[in-house]
Write a protein that holds these residues in place. Structure first.
Motif, PDB file in Angstrom:
ATOM      1  N   ILE A 117       0.863  -1.178   0.000  1.00  0.00           N
ATOM      2  CA  ILE A 117       0.000   0.000   0.000  1.00  0.00           C
ATOM      3  C   ILE A 117       0.901   1.230   0.000  1.00  0.00           C
ATOM      4  O   ILE A 117       1.764   1.385   0.869  1.00  0.00           O
ATOM      5  CB  ILE A 117      -0.930   0.019   1.235  1.00  0.00           C
ATOM      6  CG1 ILE A 117      -1.798  -1.248   1.275  1.00  0.00           C
ATOM      7  CG2 ILE A 117      -1.819   1.258   1.215  1.00  0.00           C
ATOM      8  CD1 ILE A 117      -2.621  -1.397   2.530  1.00  0.00           C
ATOM      9  N   ASP A 118       0.707   2.090  -0.981  1.00  0.00           N
ATOM     10  CA  ASP A 118       1.585   3.252  -1.153  1.00  0.00           C
ATOM     11  C   ASP A 118       1.749   4.039   0.139  1.00  0.00           C
ATOM     12  O   ASP A 118       0.763   4.430   0.778  1.00  0.00           O
ATOM     13  CB  ASP A 118       1.035   4.181  -2.236  1.00  0.00           C
ATOM     14  CG  ASP A 118       1.153   3.586  -3.634  1.00  0.00           C
ATOM     15  OD1 ASP A 118       1.953   2.641  -3.786  1.00  0.00           O
ATOM     16  OD2 ASP A 118       0.473   4.084  -4.544  1.00  0.00           O
ATOM     17  N   GLY A 119       3.001   4.276   0.506  1.00  0.00           N
ATOM     18  CA  GLY A 119       3.298   5.131   1.646  1.00  0.00           C
ATOM     19  C   GLY A 119       3.175   4.464   2.998  1.00  0.00           C
ATOM     20  O   GLY A 119       3.359   5.122   4.029  1.00  0.00           O
ATOM     21  N   ILE A 120       2.838   3.170   3.035  1.00  0.00           N
ATOM     22  CA  ILE A 120       2.644   2.489   4.318  1.00  0.00           C
ATOM     23  C   ILE A 120       3.636   1.338   4.445  1.00  0.00           C
ATOM     24  O   ILE A 120       3.597   0.377   3.676  1.00  0.00           O
ATOM     25  CB  ILE A 120       1.196   1.979   4.464  1.00  0.00           C
ATOM     26  CG1 ILE A 120       0.233   3.167   4.475  1.00  0.00           C
ATOM     27  CG2 ILE A 120       1.043   1.154   5.739  1.00  0.00           C
ATOM     28  CD1 ILE A 120      -1.214   2.794   4.595  1.00  0.00           C
ATOM     29  N   THR A 121       4.525   1.472   5.396  1.00  0.00           N
ATOM     30  CA  THR A 121       5.551   0.455   5.654  1.00  0.00           C
ATOM     31  C   THR A 121       5.274  -0.230   6.982  1.00  0.00           C
ATOM     32  O   THR A 121       4.439   0.222   7.776  1.00  0.00           O
ATOM     33  CB  THR A 121       6.937   1.118   5.724  1.00  0.00           C
ATOM     34  OG1 THR A 121       6.952   2.045   6.834  1.00  0.00           O
ATOM     35  CG2 THR A 121       7.261   1.854   4.435  1.00  0.00           C
ATOM     36  N   LYS A 122       6.009  -1.309   7.225  1.00  0.00           N
ATOM     37  CA  LYS A 122       5.871  -2.011   8.509  1.00  0.00           C
ATOM     38  C   LYS A 122       6.214  -1.082   9.667  1.00  0.00           C
ATOM     39  O   LYS A 122       5.564  -1.122  10.720  1.00  0.00           O
ATOM     40  CB  LYS A 122       6.792  -3.232   8.530  1.00  0.00           C
ATOM     41  CG  LYS A 122       6.372  -4.360   7.601  1.00  0.00           C
ATOM     42  CD  LYS A 122       7.313  -5.553   7.738  1.00  0.00           C
ATOM     43  CE  LYS A 122       6.926  -6.656   6.751  1.00  0.00           C
ATOM     44  NZ  LYS A 122       7.837  -7.828   6.869  1.00  0.00           N
ATOM     45  N   GLU A 123       7.221  -0.242   9.456  1.00  0.00           N
ATOM     46  CA  GLU A 123       7.639   0.668  10.513  1.00  0.00           C
ATOM     47  C   GLU A 123       6.527   1.657  10.863  1.00  0.00           C
ATOM     48  O   GLU A 123       6.284   1.956  12.041  1.00  0.00           O
ATOM     49  CB  GLU A 123       8.898   1.435  10.080  1.00  0.00           C
ATOM     50  CG  GLU A 123      10.163   0.592  10.012  1.00  0.00           C
ATOM     51  CD  GLU A 123      10.164  -0.401   8.840  1.00  0.00           C
ATOM     52  OE1 GLU A 123       9.453  -0.138   7.833  1.00  0.00           O
ATOM     53  OE2 GLU A 123      10.859  -1.423   8.941  1.00  0.00           O
ATOM     54  N   ARG A 124       5.846   2.160   9.826  1.00  0.00           N
ATOM     55  CA  ARG A 124       4.734   3.095  10.073  1.00  0.00           C
ATOM     56  C   ARG A 124       3.585   2.405  10.793  1.00  0.00           C
ATOM     57  O   ARG A 124       2.954   2.991  11.681  1.00  0.00           O
ATOM     58  CB  ARG A 124       4.233   3.694   8.756  1.00  0.00           C
ATOM     59  CG  ARG A 124       5.169   4.720   8.143  1.00  0.00           C
ATOM     60  CD  ARG A 124       4.419   5.599   7.169  1.00  0.00           C
ATOM     61  NE  ARG A 124       3.441   6.430   7.870  1.00  0.00           N
ATOM     62  CZ  ARG A 124       2.435   7.057   7.250  1.00  0.00           C
ATOM     63  NH1 ARG A 124       2.269   6.949   5.951  1.00  0.00           N
ATOM     64  NH2 ARG A 124       1.604   7.791   7.944  1.00  0.00           N
ATOM     65  N   VAL A 125       3.318   1.161  10.422  1.00  0.00           N
ATOM     66  CA  VAL A 125       2.249   0.409  11.087  1.00  0.00           C
ATOM     67  C   VAL A 125       2.630   0.177  12.547  1.00  0.00           C
ATOM     68  O   VAL A 125       1.800   0.349  13.456  1.00  0.00           O
ATOM     69  CB  VAL A 125       1.990  -0.938  10.377  1.00  0.00           C
ATOM     70  CG1 VAL A 125       0.930  -1.735  11.136  1.00  0.00           C
ATOM     71  CG2 VAL A 125       1.547  -0.710   8.939  1.00  0.00           C
ATOM     72  N   LYS A 126       3.876  -0.205  12.778  1.00  0.00           N
ATOM     73  CA  LYS A 126       4.351  -0.439  14.151  1.00  0.00           C
ATOM     74  C   LYS A 126       4.185   0.822  14.999  1.00  0.00           C
ATOM     75  O   LYS A 126       3.659   0.771  16.123  1.00  0.00           O
ATOM     76  CB  LYS A 126       5.818  -0.864  14.115  1.00  0.00           C
ATOM     77  CG  LYS A 126       6.438  -1.034  15.494  1.00  0.00           C
ATOM     78  CD  LYS A 126       7.914  -1.402  15.373  1.00  0.00           C
ATOM     79  CE  LYS A 126       8.597  -1.468  16.736  1.00  0.00           C
ATOM     80  NZ  LYS A 126      10.025  -1.836  16.633  1.00  0.00           N
ATOM     81  N   ASP A 127       4.627   1.958  14.461  1.00  0.00           N
ATOM     82  CA  ASP A 127       4.516   3.221  15.203  1.00  0.00           C
ATOM     83  C   ASP A 127       3.054   3.571  15.482  1.00  0.00           C
ATOM     84  O   ASP A 127       2.722   4.075  16.571  1.00  0.00           O
ATOM     85  CB  ASP A 127       5.177   4.351  14.418  1.00  0.00           C
ATOM     86  CG  ASP A 127       6.699   4.201  14.339  1.00  0.00           C
ATOM     87  OD1 ASP A 127       7.254   3.421  15.135  1.00  0.00           O
ATOM     88  OD2 ASP A 127       7.309   4.855  13.455  1.00  0.00           O
ATOM     89  N   ALA A 128       2.182   3.317  14.493  1.00  0.00           N
ATOM     90  CA  ALA A 128       0.757   3.627  14.662  1.00  0.00           C
ATOM     91  C   ALA A 128       0.139   2.768  15.755  1.00  0.00           C
ATOM     92  O   ALA A 128      -0.630   3.266  16.598  1.00  0.00           O
ATOM     93  CB  ALA A 128       0.018   3.425  13.344  1.00  0.00           C
ATOM     94  N   LEU A 129       0.456   1.486  15.757  1.00  0.00           N
ATOM     95  CA  LEU A 129      -0.080   0.581  16.775  1.00  0.00           C
ATOM     96  C   LEU A 129       0.375   0.995  18.171  1.00  0.00           C
ATOM     97  O   LEU A 129      -0.426   1.012  19.120  1.00  0.00           O
ATOM     98  CB  LEU A 129       0.349  -0.858  16.479  1.00  0.00           C
ATOM     99  CG  LEU A 129      -0.279  -1.510  15.241  1.00  0.00           C
ATOM    100  CD1 LEU A 129       0.388  -2.860  14.962  1.00  0.00           C
ATOM    101  CD2 LEU A 129      -1.785  -1.692  15.429  1.00  0.00           C
ATOM    102  N   ILE A 130       1.650   1.337  18.299  1.00  0.00           N
ATOM    103  CA  ILE A 130       2.174   1.755  19.606  1.00  0.00           C
ATOM    104  C   ILE A 130       1.478   3.033  20.069  1.00  0.00           C
ATOM    105  O   ILE A 130       1.129   3.181  21.251  1.00  0.00           O
ATOM    106  CB  ILE A 130       3.706   1.943  19.528  1.00  0.00           C
ATOM    107  CG1 ILE A 130       4.384   0.579  19.321  1.00  0.00           C
ATOM    108  CG2 ILE A 130       4.222   2.619  20.798  1.00  0.00           C
ATOM    109  CD1 ILE A 130       5.878   0.673  19.056  1.00  0.00           C
ATOM    110  N   SER A 131       1.248   3.965  19.124  1.00  0.00           N
ATOM    111  CA  SER A 131       0.568   5.216  19.491  1.00  0.00           C
ATOM    112  C   SER A 131      -0.865   4.977  19.938  1.00  0.00           C
ATOM    113  O   SER A 131      -1.429   5.780  20.687  1.00  0.00           O
ATOM    114  CB  SER A 131       0.598   6.194  18.311  1.00  0.00           C
ATOM    115  OG  SER A 131      -0.299   5.792  17.276  1.00  0.00           O
TER     116      SER A 131
END
Length: 299
Positions: free
Chosen positions: A257-271
Protein backbone atom coordinates in the motif's frame (compact mmCIF):
# COMPACT_ATOMS: atom_id res chain seq x y z
CA UNK A 1 -47.21 -9.13 9.87
CA UNK A 2 -47.80 -12.88 9.54
CA UNK A 3 -50.54 -13.67 6.97
CA UNK A 4 -53.52 -15.95 7.41
CA UNK A 5 -52.32 -19.42 6.39
CA UNK A 6 -55.70 -20.27 4.87
CA UNK A 7 -54.96 -17.80 2.07
CA UNK A 8 -51.73 -19.55 1.17
CA UNK A 9 -51.20 -22.62 -0.97
CA UNK A 10 -49.63 -25.60 0.79
CA UNK A 11 -45.93 -26.02 -0.09
CA UNK A 12 -46.84 -29.44 -1.49
CA UNK A 13 -49.04 -27.71 -4.09
CA UNK A 14 -46.08 -25.60 -5.14
CA UNK A 15 -43.87 -28.68 -5.31
CA UNK A 16 -46.46 -30.27 -7.59
CA UNK A 17 -45.96 -27.35 -9.97
CA UNK A 18 -42.29 -28.32 -10.24
CA UNK A 19 -43.30 -31.74 -11.49
CA UNK A 20 -45.94 -30.32 -13.80
CA UNK A 21 -43.40 -28.15 -15.62
CA UNK A 22 -40.64 -30.79 -15.49
CA UNK A 23 -38.37 -28.36 -13.73
CA UNK A 24 -34.78 -29.47 -13.14
CA UNK A 25 -32.69 -27.91 -10.37
CA UNK A 26 -29.67 -26.02 -11.68
CA UNK A 27 -26.45 -26.28 -9.67
CA UNK A 28 -25.10 -23.20 -11.46
CA UNK A 29 -27.84 -21.15 -9.79
CA UNK A 30 -27.39 -22.73 -6.34
CA UNK A 31 -31.05 -23.68 -6.15
CA UNK A 32 -32.24 -24.97 -2.78
CA UNK A 33 -35.86 -23.93 -2.35
CA UNK A 34 -37.21 -23.20 1.14
CA UNK A 35 -40.47 -25.09 1.74
CA UNK A 36 -40.88 -25.03 5.54
CA UNK A 37 -43.64 -22.60 6.50
CA UNK A 38 -42.43 -22.32 10.11
CA UNK A 39 -39.07 -21.01 8.91
CA UNK A 40 -40.79 -18.68 6.45
CA UNK A 41 -42.78 -17.19 9.35
CA UNK A 42 -39.54 -16.58 11.24
CA UNK A 43 -38.15 -14.72 8.24
CA UNK A 44 -41.29 -12.61 7.87
CA UNK A 45 -41.22 -11.82 11.59
CA UNK A 46 -37.50 -10.94 11.59
CA UNK A 47 -37.97 -8.64 8.59
CA UNK A 48 -40.76 -6.77 10.42
CA UNK A 49 -42.86 -6.45 7.27
CA UNK A 50 -45.94 -4.24 7.12
CA UNK A 51 -48.54 -3.43 4.46
CA UNK A 52 -46.71 -0.15 3.80
CA UNK A 53 -43.56 -1.98 2.70
CA UNK A 54 -42.00 -2.68 -0.68
CA UNK A 55 -40.06 -5.95 -0.59
CA UNK A 56 -37.21 -6.86 -2.91
CA UNK A 57 -37.07 -10.66 -2.95
CA UNK A 58 -33.94 -12.12 -4.51
CA UNK A 59 -34.45 -15.60 -5.97
CA UNK A 60 -38.14 -16.38 -5.35
CA UNK A 61 -37.62 -19.88 -6.72
CA UNK A 62 -41.00 -21.61 -6.80
CA UNK A 63 -42.73 -18.82 -4.89
CA UNK A 64 -43.33 -20.47 -1.53
CA UNK A 65 -41.99 -17.58 0.54
CA UNK A 66 -43.15 -15.05 -2.04
CA UNK A 67 -46.77 -15.83 -1.19
CA UNK A 68 -46.19 -14.92 2.45
CA UNK A 69 -44.44 -11.73 1.39
CA UNK A 70 -47.31 -10.78 -0.92
CA UNK A 71 -49.85 -11.28 1.85
CA UNK A 72 -47.74 -9.29 4.34
CA UNK A 73 -46.38 -6.38 2.25
CA UNK A 74 -47.70 -3.67 -0.01
CA UNK A 75 -45.70 -4.73 -3.06
CA UNK A 76 -43.10 -7.40 -3.85
CA UNK A 77 -40.39 -7.21 -6.51
CA UNK A 78 -39.25 -10.79 -7.16
CA UNK A 79 -35.97 -10.97 -9.08
CA UNK A 80 -35.40 -14.44 -10.57
CA UNK A 81 -32.47 -15.28 -12.85
CA UNK A 82 -33.78 -18.67 -14.05
CA UNK A 83 -36.37 -18.16 -16.81
CA UNK A 84 -37.51 -21.79 -16.44
CA UNK A 85 -39.10 -20.82 -13.12
CA UNK A 86 -41.27 -18.10 -14.64
CA UNK A 87 -44.21 -20.37 -15.63
CA UNK A 88 -44.20 -21.90 -12.14
CA UNK A 89 -44.27 -18.45 -10.55
CA UNK A 90 -47.05 -17.41 -12.94
CA UNK A 91 -49.13 -20.37 -11.78
CA UNK A 92 -48.47 -20.13 -8.05
CA UNK A 93 -48.61 -16.33 -7.80
CA UNK A 94 -50.97 -15.43 -10.64
CA UNK A 95 -53.77 -14.25 -8.35
CA UNK A 96 -51.73 -11.42 -6.82
CA UNK A 97 -51.79 -7.89 -8.21
CA UNK A 98 -49.07 -6.52 -5.91
CA UNK A 99 -46.24 -8.44 -7.58
CA UNK A 100 -43.55 -7.55 -10.10
CA UNK A 101 -41.47 -10.46 -11.42
CA UNK A 102 -38.14 -9.52 -12.97
CA UNK A 103 -36.16 -12.11 -14.94
CA UNK A 104 -32.63 -10.76 -14.37
CA UNK A 105 -29.40 -11.40 -12.51
CA UNK A 106 -29.59 -9.41 -9.27
CA UNK A 107 -25.91 -8.47 -9.64
CA UNK A 108 -26.74 -6.71 -12.91
CA UNK A 109 -30.06 -5.11 -11.96
CA UNK A 110 -30.85 -1.44 -11.59
CA UNK A 111 -32.19 -2.08 -8.09
CA UNK A 112 -32.88 1.56 -7.28
CA UNK A 113 -34.87 1.85 -10.52
CA UNK A 114 -36.96 -1.23 -9.72
CA UNK A 115 -37.75 0.11 -6.27
CA UNK A 116 -38.69 3.51 -7.68
CA UNK A 117 -41.06 1.89 -10.20
CA UNK A 118 -42.68 -0.22 -7.50
CA UNK A 119 -43.12 2.84 -5.32
CA UNK A 120 -44.91 4.61 -8.18
CA UNK A 121 -47.29 1.62 -8.45
CA UNK A 122 -48.21 1.82 -4.77
CA UNK A 123 -48.84 5.55 -5.02
CA UNK A 124 -47.47 6.12 -1.51
CA UNK A 125 -44.14 7.70 -2.31
CA UNK A 126 -40.73 6.19 -1.67
CA UNK A 127 -39.65 6.04 1.96
CA UNK A 128 -36.46 4.16 2.73
CA UNK A 129 -37.84 2.79 6.00
CA UNK A 130 -40.53 1.00 3.99
CA UNK A 131 -38.16 -0.76 1.59
CA UNK A 132 -36.76 -4.13 2.72
CA UNK A 133 -34.79 -6.93 1.11
CA UNK A 134 -35.78 -10.53 1.87
CA UNK A 135 -34.15 -13.54 0.27
CA UNK A 136 -33.11 -17.16 0.40
CA UNK A 137 -29.74 -16.48 -1.20
CA UNK A 138 -27.75 -18.85 -3.41
CA UNK A 139 -24.88 -19.76 -1.14
CA UNK A 140 -22.16 -19.58 -3.76
CA UNK A 141 -22.71 -15.84 -4.37
CA UNK A 142 -23.95 -14.74 -0.95
CA UNK A 143 -21.08 -12.36 -0.21
CA UNK A 144 -21.11 -10.54 -3.61
CA UNK A 145 -24.87 -10.01 -3.28
CA UNK A 146 -24.75 -8.80 0.33
CA UNK A 147 -21.80 -6.47 -0.25
CA UNK A 148 -23.31 -5.23 -3.52
CA UNK A 149 -26.48 -4.23 -1.67
CA UNK A 150 -24.61 -2.58 1.21
CA UNK A 151 -21.89 -0.83 -0.79
CA UNK A 152 -24.40 0.20 -3.44
CA UNK A 153 -26.36 2.11 -0.78
CA UNK A 154 -29.68 0.87 -2.12
CA UNK A 155 -32.65 2.70 -0.57
CA UNK A 156 -33.63 -0.06 1.88
CA UNK A 157 -33.96 -0.15 5.66
CA UNK A 158 -32.95 -3.77 6.15
CA UNK A 159 -31.78 -6.98 4.51
CA UNK A 160 -33.13 -10.24 5.94
CA UNK A 161 -31.64 -13.29 4.29
CA UNK A 162 -31.18 -17.03 4.53
CA UNK A 163 -27.51 -17.87 4.11
CA UNK A 164 -25.08 -20.64 4.94
CA UNK A 165 -24.81 -20.84 8.75
CA UNK A 166 -21.04 -20.37 8.65
CA UNK A 167 -21.41 -17.15 6.65
CA UNK A 168 -24.09 -15.80 9.00
CA UNK A 169 -21.78 -16.45 11.95
CA UNK A 170 -18.96 -14.62 10.20
CA UNK A 171 -21.15 -11.60 9.50
CA UNK A 172 -22.28 -11.51 13.14
CA UNK A 173 -18.88 -12.25 14.74
CA UNK A 174 -17.21 -10.11 17.40
CA UNK A 175 -13.46 -9.35 17.59
CA UNK A 176 -11.22 -12.14 18.83
CA UNK A 177 -13.19 -15.14 17.61
CA UNK A 178 -12.35 -17.58 14.83
CA UNK A 179 -15.29 -16.34 12.73
CA UNK A 180 -14.27 -12.69 12.92
CA UNK A 181 -12.73 -11.31 9.75
CA UNK A 182 -12.98 -8.91 6.83
CA UNK A 183 -16.60 -9.86 6.11
CA UNK A 184 -17.59 -9.21 9.75
CA UNK A 185 -16.07 -5.74 9.65
CA UNK A 186 -17.49 -4.83 6.24
CA UNK A 187 -21.04 -5.90 7.11
CA UNK A 188 -20.92 -4.28 10.55
CA UNK A 189 -19.68 -1.00 9.09
CA UNK A 190 -22.90 -0.72 7.11
CA UNK A 191 -25.43 -2.48 9.33
CA UNK A 192 -26.50 -3.82 12.71
CA UNK A 193 -26.60 -7.62 12.61
CA UNK A 194 -29.14 -9.94 14.22
CA UNK A 195 -29.12 -13.75 13.96
CA UNK A 196 -32.79 -14.69 13.83
CA UNK A 197 -32.77 -18.48 13.41
CA UNK A 198 -30.76 -21.57 12.58
CA UNK A 199 -32.30 -23.72 9.85
CA UNK A 200 -31.60 -27.44 9.23
CA UNK A 201 -31.15 -28.91 5.72
CA UNK A 202 -34.52 -30.72 5.76
CA UNK A 203 -36.34 -27.39 5.30
CA UNK A 204 -35.26 -27.22 1.64
CA UNK A 205 -35.62 -29.08 -1.62
CA UNK A 206 -33.15 -30.36 -2.58
CA UNK A 207 -31.45 -30.54 0.80
CA UNK A 208 -28.21 -28.53 0.99
CA UNK A 209 -25.12 -30.19 2.42
CA UNK A 210 -24.70 -27.50 5.09
CA UNK A 211 -26.71 -25.86 7.84
CA UNK A 212 -28.34 -22.49 7.20
CA UNK A 213 -29.28 -19.42 9.20
CA UNK A 214 -31.48 -16.35 8.92
CA UNK A 215 -29.72 -13.05 9.56
CA UNK A 216 -31.12 -9.52 9.50
CA UNK A 217 -28.91 -6.58 8.62
CA UNK A 218 -30.51 -3.31 9.69
CA UNK A 219 -28.75 -0.61 7.69
CA UNK A 220 -27.22 2.36 9.48
CA UNK A 221 -28.09 5.84 8.33
CA UNK A 222 -24.50 6.73 9.19
CA UNK A 223 -21.67 4.26 9.86
CA UNK A 224 -21.00 3.57 13.57
CA UNK A 225 -17.42 4.87 13.19
CA UNK A 226 -15.98 7.87 11.39
CA UNK A 227 -12.93 7.43 9.18
CA UNK A 228 -11.14 9.92 6.94
CA UNK A 229 -10.38 7.43 4.15
CA UNK A 230 -12.93 4.61 3.93
CA UNK A 231 -11.14 2.91 1.03
CA UNK A 232 -7.85 2.84 2.91
CA UNK A 233 -9.53 1.37 5.99
CA UNK A 234 -10.92 -1.53 3.98
CA UNK A 235 -7.57 -2.09 2.26
CA UNK A 236 -5.99 -2.37 5.70
CA UNK A 237 -8.73 -4.75 6.83
CA UNK A 238 -8.32 -7.01 3.81
CA UNK A 239 -4.53 -7.05 4.19
CA UNK A 240 -4.86 -7.90 7.87
CA UNK A 241 -6.94 -11.01 7.20
CA UNK A 242 -5.45 -12.34 3.97
CA UNK A 243 -3.00 -14.36 6.05
CA UNK A 244 -4.59 -14.69 9.49
CA UNK A 245 -1.50 -16.19 11.14
CA UNK A 246 0.62 -13.16 10.33
CA UNK A 247 0.72 -10.18 12.63
CA UNK A 248 -1.25 -7.16 11.51
CA UNK A 249 2.01 -5.25 11.02
CA UNK A 250 3.39 -7.89 8.65
CA UNK A 251 0.10 -8.36 6.82
CA UNK A 252 -0.28 -4.66 6.07
CA UNK A 253 3.42 -4.17 5.51
CA UNK A 254 3.46 -6.86 2.83
CA UNK A 255 0.38 -5.51 1.05
CA UNK A 256 2.25 -2.88 -1.00
CA UNK A 257 0.00 0.00 0.00
CA UNK A 258 1.58 3.25 -1.15
CA UNK A 259 3.30 5.13 1.65
CA UNK A 260 2.64 2.49 4.32
CA UNK A 261 5.55 0.45 5.65
CA UNK A 262 5.87 -2.01 8.51
CA UNK A 263 7.64 0.67 10.51
CA UNK A 264 4.73 3.09 10.07
CA UNK A 265 2.25 0.41 11.09
CA UNK A 266 4.35 -0.44 14.15
CA UNK A 267 4.52 3.22 15.20
CA UNK A 268 0.76 3.63 14.66
CA UNK A 269 -0.08 0.58 16.78
CA UNK A 270 2.17 1.75 19.61
CA UNK A 271 0.57 5.22 19.49
CA UNK A 272 -2.82 3.50 19.89
CA UNK A 273 -1.59 1.59 22.92
CA UNK A 274 -1.63 -1.75 21.08
CA UNK A 275 0.98 -4.48 20.92
CA UNK A 276 3.08 -4.24 17.76
CA UNK A 277 2.63 -8.01 17.30
CA UNK A 278 -1.16 -7.95 17.53
CA UNK A 279 -3.18 -9.79 14.86
CA UNK A 280 -6.01 -8.25 12.89
CA UNK A 281 -8.66 -10.43 14.55
CA UNK A 282 -8.10 -8.53 17.83
CA UNK A 283 -8.97 -5.10 16.45
CA UNK A 284 -12.47 -3.66 16.55
CA UNK A 285 -14.00 -1.66 13.72
CA UNK A 286 -13.27 1.53 15.65
CA UNK A 287 -9.62 0.58 16.04
CA UNK A 288 -9.27 -0.13 12.31
CA UNK A 289 -10.79 3.31 11.63
CA UNK A 290 -8.29 4.92 14.02
CA UNK A 291 -5.41 3.02 12.44
CA UNK A 292 -6.48 4.16 8.97
CA UNK A 293 -6.67 7.78 10.13
CA UNK A 294 -3.14 7.64 11.54
CA UNK A 295 -1.69 5.94 8.46
CA UNK A 296 -3.49 8.34 6.09
CA UNK A 297 -1.50 11.28 7.47
CA UNK A 298 1.30 12.49 5.20
CA UNK A 299 0.65 9.83 2.53
Amino acid sequence: MIPDEEKLSNPQVTIAAIKKYNFSFQKKFGQNFLIDDHVIKKIISAAEITKDDIILEIGPGIGTMTQYLLESAGHVIAVEVDDKLLPILAETLGSYDNLTVVNEDILKCDIAGLISEASAKTGKGLKEENVKVVANLPYYITTPIIMGLLEGHIPAASITVMVQKEVAERMNAAPGGKDYGALSLAVQYYSETYLAANVPPNCFIPRPGVGSAVIRLRRYQDPPVKVKDEKLMFRLIRASFEQRRKTLMNGIGNASIDGITKERVKDALISMGLDENIRGERLSLGEFARLADILSEDR
